[in-house]
Design a protein around this motif. Structure first.
Motif, PDB file in Angstrom:
ATOM      1  N   ALA A 174       7.686  18.650 -76.518  1.00 56.67           N
ATOM      2  CA  ALA A 174       8.169  19.789 -75.738  1.00 56.67           C
ATOM      3  C   ALA A 174       9.696  19.865 -75.762  1.00 56.67           C
ATOM      4  O   ALA A 174      10.273  20.944 -75.936  1.00 56.67           O
ATOM      5  CB  ALA A 174       7.664  19.714 -74.303  1.00 56.67           C
ATOM      6  N   ALA A 175      10.364  18.729 -75.606  1.00 57.05           N
ATOM      7  CA  ALA A 175      11.826  18.708 -75.642  1.00 57.05           C
ATOM      8  C   ALA A 175      12.340  19.077 -77.027  1.00 57.05           C
ATOM      9  O   ALA A 175      13.309  19.837 -77.165  1.00 57.05           O
ATOM     10  CB  ALA A 175      12.349  17.332 -75.227  1.00 57.05           C
ATOM     11  N   VAL A 176      11.685  18.569 -78.075  1.00 56.67           N
ATOM     12  CA  VAL A 176      12.087  18.895 -79.448  1.00 56.67           C
ATOM     13  C   VAL A 176      11.852  20.379 -79.732  1.00 56.67           C
ATOM     14  O   VAL A 176      12.692  21.037 -80.351  1.00 56.67           O
ATOM     15  CB  VAL A 176      11.361  17.989 -80.472  1.00 56.67           C
ATOM     16  CG1 VAL A 176      11.575  18.494 -81.890  1.00 56.67           C
ATOM     17  CG2 VAL A 176      11.844  16.552 -80.327  1.00 56.67           C
ATOM     18  N   ALA A 177      10.745  20.925 -79.264  1.00 55.65           N
ATOM     19  CA  ALA A 177      10.488  22.360 -79.442  1.00 55.65           C
ATOM     20  C   ALA A 177      11.582  23.185 -78.781  1.00 55.65           C
ATOM     21  O   ALA A 177      12.061  24.176 -79.361  1.00 55.65           O
ATOM     22  CB  ALA A 177       9.127  22.736 -78.869  1.00 55.65           C
ATOM     23  N   ASP A 178      11.992  22.787 -77.591  1.00 56.71           N
ATOM     24  CA  ASP A 178      13.066  23.476 -76.873  1.00 56.71           C
ATOM     25  C   ASP A 178      14.373  23.394 -77.665  1.00 56.71           C
ATOM     26  O   ASP A 178      15.083  24.390 -77.816  1.00 56.71           O
ATOM     27  CB  ASP A 178      13.206  22.851 -75.484  1.00 56.71           C
ATOM     28  CG  ASP A 178      14.035  23.669 -74.516  1.00 56.71           C
ATOM     29  OD1 ASP A 178      14.153  24.902 -74.692  1.00 56.71           O
ATOM     30  OD2 ASP A 178      14.564  23.066 -73.554  1.00 56.71           O
ATOM     31  N   ALA A 179      14.670  22.212 -78.196  1.00 52.74           N
ATOM     32  CA  ALA A 179      15.904  22.021 -78.966  1.00 52.74           C
ATOM     33  C   ALA A 179      15.877  22.786 -80.289  1.00 52.74           C
ATOM     34  O   ALA A 179      16.876  23.380 -80.692  1.00 52.74           O
ATOM     35  CB  ALA A 179      16.135  20.532 -79.215  1.00 52.74           C
TER      36      ALA A 179
END
Length: 128
Positions: free
Chosen positions: A79-84
């Motif tokens: 989820a954090a990587v998708a956001d980034a």
């Protein structure tokens, strides 16, 4: 999974997502033709929230983005990587947020195909 569009974004503000001393993992997408890193993805765990930073290089253009994921009940790293990746300017034809760690590899493979590296790339993963 495919990259549907990419517009490089400035790295302004990425510093608030980078958590020195709390590095969890790094993925590097490397062009085997040149030996250069095209995309670097890092995740950080300073507490219960996962943070991610993405940096892009040639042939994509120089830029990056940051993201984070908190809460529970899903894969915070993806989820954090998708956001980034979204903040860095990437759009994909399917979601990677919260669906598991293999989605990060799938996104990097999609980026490699987007820049024309059909089989001449490697994804290097290093755990901190």
């Amino acid at each position: 999974m495919q990259v549907t569009s990419f517009t490089p974004q400035s790295t302004d503000g990425i510093h608030k997502y980078r958590k020195d001393g709390k590095l969890d993992c790094q993925w590097s997408l490397v062009d085997l033709n040149t030996g250069r890193e095209i995309v670097i993805v890092r995740t950080y765990w300073p507490g219960s929230t996962c943070y991610a930073c993405v940096w892009t290089h040639d042939p994509l253009g120089y830029g990056g983005g940051g993201g984070r994921a908190g809460g529970g009940g899903y894969c915070k790293q993806s989820a954090a990587v998708a956001d980034a990746l979204g903040a860095a300017g990437f759009k994909f034809d399917s979601a990677i947020a919260g669906v598991g760690m293999t989605a990060i590899d799938d996104a990097l493979k999609a980026i490699a195909h987007h820049v024309g590296l059909r089989s001449r790339f490697v994804i290097i993963k290093a755990n901190a």
